[in-house]
Design an enzyme around this catalytic site. Structure first.
Site, PDB file in Angstrom:
ATOM      1  N   THR A  81       2.531  53.028  -4.480  1.00 29.75           N
ATOM      2  CA  THR A  81       3.586  52.074  -4.781  1.00 29.75           C
ATOM      3  C   THR A  81       3.800  51.036  -3.725  1.00 29.75           C
ATOM      4  OG1 THR A  81       4.632  53.931  -5.760  1.00 29.75           O
ATOM      5  CG2 THR A  81       6.090  52.197  -5.149  1.00 29.75           C
ATOM      6  N   ASP A 127       7.731  48.227  -7.453  1.00 29.06           N
ATOM      7  CA  ASP A 127       6.815  47.781  -8.506  1.00 29.06           C
ATOM      8  C   ASP A 127       6.897  48.814  -9.635  1.00 29.06           C
ATOM      9  OD1 ASP A 127       3.667  49.270  -8.248  1.00 29.06           O
ATOM     10  OD2 ASP A 127       5.378  49.823  -7.018  1.00 29.06           O
ATOM     11  N   ARG A 183       3.932  50.404 -11.347  1.00 29.91           N
ATOM     12  CA  ARG A 183       2.653  50.998 -11.785  1.00 29.91           C
ATOM     13  C   ARG A 183       2.582  52.459 -11.368  1.00 29.91           C
ATOM     14  NH1 ARG A 183      -2.943  48.238 -10.042  1.00 29.91           N
ATOM     15  NH2 ARG A 183      -2.399  46.882 -11.765  1.00 29.91           N
ATOM     16  N   LYS A 216      10.775  53.309 -10.890  1.00 30.75           N
ATOM     17  CA  LYS A 216      10.706  53.982  -9.594  1.00 30.75           C
ATOM     18  C   LYS A 216      12.023  53.941  -8.841  1.00 30.75           C
ATOM     19  CE  LYS A 216       5.909  52.931  -9.294  1.00 30.75           C
ATOM     20  NZ  LYS A 216       4.785  52.427  -8.555  1.00 30.75           N
ATOM     21  N   GLY A 236       4.856  58.346  -3.821  1.00 27.56           N
ATOM     22  CA  GLY A 236       4.194  59.623  -3.593  1.00 27.56           C
ATOM     23  C   GLY A 236       3.877  60.261  -4.939  1.00 27.56           C
ATOM     24  N   SER A 269       1.918  52.590  -0.656  1.00 28.93           N
ATOM     25  CA  SER A 269       0.614  52.051  -0.266  1.00 28.93           C
ATOM     26  C   SER A 269       0.685  50.550  -0.017  1.00 28.93           C
ATOM     27  CB  SER A 269      -0.417  52.366  -1.337  1.00 28.93           C
ATOM     28  OG  SER A 269       0.021  51.860  -2.565  1.00 28.93           O
ATOM     29  N   ASP A 283      -2.190  44.959  -3.074  1.00 29.82           N
ATOM     30  CA  ASP A 283      -2.473  46.381  -2.988  1.00 29.82           C
ATOM     31  C   ASP A 283      -2.940  46.868  -4.352  1.00 29.82           C
ATOM     32  OD1 ASP A 283      -0.469  49.304  -3.083  1.00 29.82           O
ATOM     33  OD2 ASP A 283      -2.454  49.099  -2.196  1.00 29.82           O
ATOM     34  N   SER A 295      -0.492  49.208  -6.455  1.00 31.31           N
ATOM     35  CA  SER A 295       0.780  48.700  -6.985  1.00 31.31           C
ATOM     36  C   SER A 295       0.467  47.622  -7.984  1.00 31.31           C
ATOM     37  CB  SER A 295       1.628  48.078  -5.878  1.00 31.31           C
ATOM     38  OG  SER A 295       1.680  48.905  -4.765  1.00 31.31           O
TER      39      SER A 295
END
Lengths: 272, 185
Positions: free
Chosen positions: A39, A55, A57, A71, A85, A167, A204, A207
Site C-alpha cells: 500500500t 490508495d 489496491r 484501507k 500489510g 510499500s 509503486d 499501490s
C-alpha cells in the site's frame, strides 16, 4: 473433534492445524498466498485536525485482487486508522480494537482518546511478536487535540506530524518532506495528502487505483471515499461480449421455484 | 458474478491429487439457505470440513434467531472462522454469493485467512483465478438478465478452466433470482 463442534470458541487464535499444515508442506502442498495490501498510506496533522489518505489496491502476489478496497478503517467516530500489510490482519486488528474502544466508551462515558487506541494496538501486536503483520497509521482528534501515530508490526510506535507507511511510503514521503509545513489549511492538507498518495500510486507497483481521504476535525469527520480516480477503466469495449442463448452446451437443467417463507407472527406478549 | 437482481455462482467438477484426477463430479458450491451459497476452492478435506462447520453454525443461528442469516453476516462469520486459524490456516478460499435485503445481490471472496474482499461485479478464486480475473474482466457487463448472466459465467469459466490443467471436467452453474434457482451442469 475440536471445541468448535461443541460450542463456539471463546475467541483468540486456535493453533490446532499448525502441525497438520507443516506435514502437508513437507508433502509438497504449497500454502495459498495471503491477500496483502502492498500500500501507500499517509497521514498529516493540519491546523484544525488530521487528514488520512490511502490508495485502494489489494494484491495477491502479482495479481490485483481488489481494485477498490477500503484501507481506512473506522475505530471511533473521532479516530480512523489506515492499514498496510496482510489484509486479514489489518481488518481483524482494527475491528477488534474498535469494539474494545466502544466498550470502553460505554464504561467511561467519554469520547475515546487516540492514545487509548494506540496502546491497545501496540500491546496486541507486540504480544504476537510481529507475526500479526499489520502496519498502521492511526489518526484522530480528541479532547487533548489532534494526534497522528504510526504503529509497526512488532509493536513499536512513533508520534509524528506527518507519516507514511506501506510499500509506497518512500514515494509519498518525498512529497511530504518537500511540501509539508505547519499550519496547513484543510484544502492544502487534502491536496498534499492526495498528491502524496498519487505519487505512491504511480511510482509503486504495489499501490494503485483510487485515492481515499479522511479528514478528522474536532466534532466532525468526513470520509471522502474515492476522492480522486486517477485510473479510470478505459480499455473495455463499449459493445462488450454478448453471448447468444444456447451457446453453452448444457447437460442438465434443474429449476427450483423459491416459495416465499411463511411468517409466523407472534401472539401478544406474555403478561404477568 | 452479479446480474440484475440475481447472481450466478459456478465451479468446475474436477477433484485431483496434483496431476492425477480422482473424481469428476466433486461438489464445491454448497447451499447454506435458499438465497445464500458458498463456493470453496482449495484442499478438498478443508472444503468439506469448513462447509460442515458453517452449516452447523448456520443451523444454530436459525434455531436461535428463527430466520436465515443475511449474506453480510454470513461473510463475517466465515471471515472470523478463517481468521481464528491465522497461524495454521485452512487451505481454502471461499466465494460467497447471496441475495440480501430487498433481494439485492451480494458477493464476496476471501483469502485463506479471512480477508474479505467485497465486489460489485464479480469475484473469483481457485487455481485458475488469474485467468478467471482476465476472462471475467472482459466478459462482464453490468445489469445482465439471468439468461445472459448464465451464458457469460459459463463462457468465462470454460475459457479459464481450459487454460488450467488442474481444473476441468465440466462446470456447475447456479443462477439465483428472487423467485427461482436454476442449476445447470
Amino acid at each position: 473433534m475440536t471445541g468448535a463442534m461443541d460450542l463456539p470458541p471463546k475467541g483468540g487464535f486456535s493453533y490446532d492445524y499448525c502441525r497438520r499444515n507443516a506435514m502437508l508442506a513437507d508433502k509438497g502442498l504449497k500454502m495459498p498466498g495471503f491477500l496483502k495490501t502492498g500500500t501507500t498510506i499517509v497521514g498529516l496533522v493540519f491546523q484544525d485536525g488530521v487528514v488520512l489518505g490511502a490508495d485502494t489496491r489489494a494484491t495477491e502476489g502479482p495479481i490485483v485482487a481488489d481494485k477498490n478496497c477500503e484501507k481506512i478503517h473506522f475505530m471511533a467516530p473521532n479516530i480512523y486508522c489506515c492499514g498496510a500489510g496482510t489484509a486479514a490482519d489489518t481488518e481483524a486488528v482494527t475491528d477488534m480494537v474498535s469494539s474494545q474502544l466502544q466498550l470502553h466508551r460505554y464504561a467511561t462515558g467519554r469520547e475515546s482518546r487516540v492514545v487509548t487506541a494506540l496502546t491497545l494496538l501496540k500491546s496486541h501486536l507486540f504480544s504476537y511478536q510481529g507475526h500479526v503483520s499489520a502496519a498502521l497509521v492511526l489518526g484522530g482528534v480528541d479532547v487533548t487535540g489532534p494526534h497522528l501515530h504510526t504503529v509497526y508490526p512488532h509493536g513499536s510506535t512513533d508520534t509524528l506530524p506527518f507519516a507514511t507507511m506501506g510499500s509506497g511510503s518512500l514515494a509519498a514521503m518525498s512529497v511530504f518532506e518537500s511540501q509539508y509545513k505547519e499550519g496547513l489549511t484543510r484544502e492544502e492538507g487534502i491536496k498534499l495528502v492526495a498528491d502524496a498518495i498519487r505519487a505512491g500510486i504511480f511510482n509503486d507497483l504495489g499501490s494503485g487505483s483510487n485515492v481515499d481521504v479522511c479528514v478528522i476535525t474536532k466534532g466532525k469527520t468526513e470520509y471522502l471515499r474515492n476522492h480522486q480516480l486517477p485510473n479510470p477503466r478505459t480499455y473495455a469495449s463499449s459493445k462488450g461480449y454478448s453471448f447468444t442463448k444456447g451457446q453453452t452446451e448444457v447437460l442438465y437443467t434443474k429449476i427450483t421455484q423459491l416459495k416465499p417463507k411463511v411468517e409466523v407472527t407472534e401472539g401478544d406478549a406474555m403478561e404477568e | 458474478m452479479v446480474g440484475k437482481n440475481c447472481f450466478a455462482i459456478a465451479s468446475d467438477r474436477r477433484l485431483g491429487v496434483q496431476l492425477q484426477t480422482v473424481a469428476t463430479d466433486f461438489q464445491r458450491v454448497f447451499k447454506i439457505h435458499d438465497k445464500l451459497y458458498i463456493g470453496l476452492s482449495g484442499l478438498a478435506t478443508d472444503v468439506q470440513t469448513l462447509y460442515q462447520r458453517l452449516v452447523f453454525r448456520h443451523k444454530l443461528y436459525q434455531l436461535r434467531e428463527e430466520r436465515d442469516m443475511k449474506p453480510q453476516t454470513f461473510a463475517s462469520l466465515v471471515s472470523a472462522l478463517l481468521y481464528e486459524k491465522r497461524f495454521g490456516p485452512y487451505f481454502c478460499q471461499p466465494v460467497i454469493a447471496g441475495l440480501g435485503e430487498d433481494n439485492e445481490p451480494f458477493i464476496c471472496t476471501m483469502d485463506c485467512i479471512g480477508a474479505k474482499e467485497l465486489a460489485k461485479d464479480f469475484v473469483v478464486s481457485g487455481t485458475a483465478s488469474e485467468s478467471l480475473y482476465g476472462a471475467c474482466e472482459s466478459m462482464y457487463k453490468p445489469n445482465m438478465e439471468p439468461e445472459e448472466l448464465f451464458e457469460t459465467v459459463s463462457q468465462a469459466l470454460q475459457a479459464s478452466v481450459d487454460r488450467d490443467c488442474l481444473s476441468g471436467w465440466g462446470g456447475y452453474v447456479l443462477v439465483v433470482t428472487p423467485t427461482e434457482i436454476q442449476e445447470r451442469g
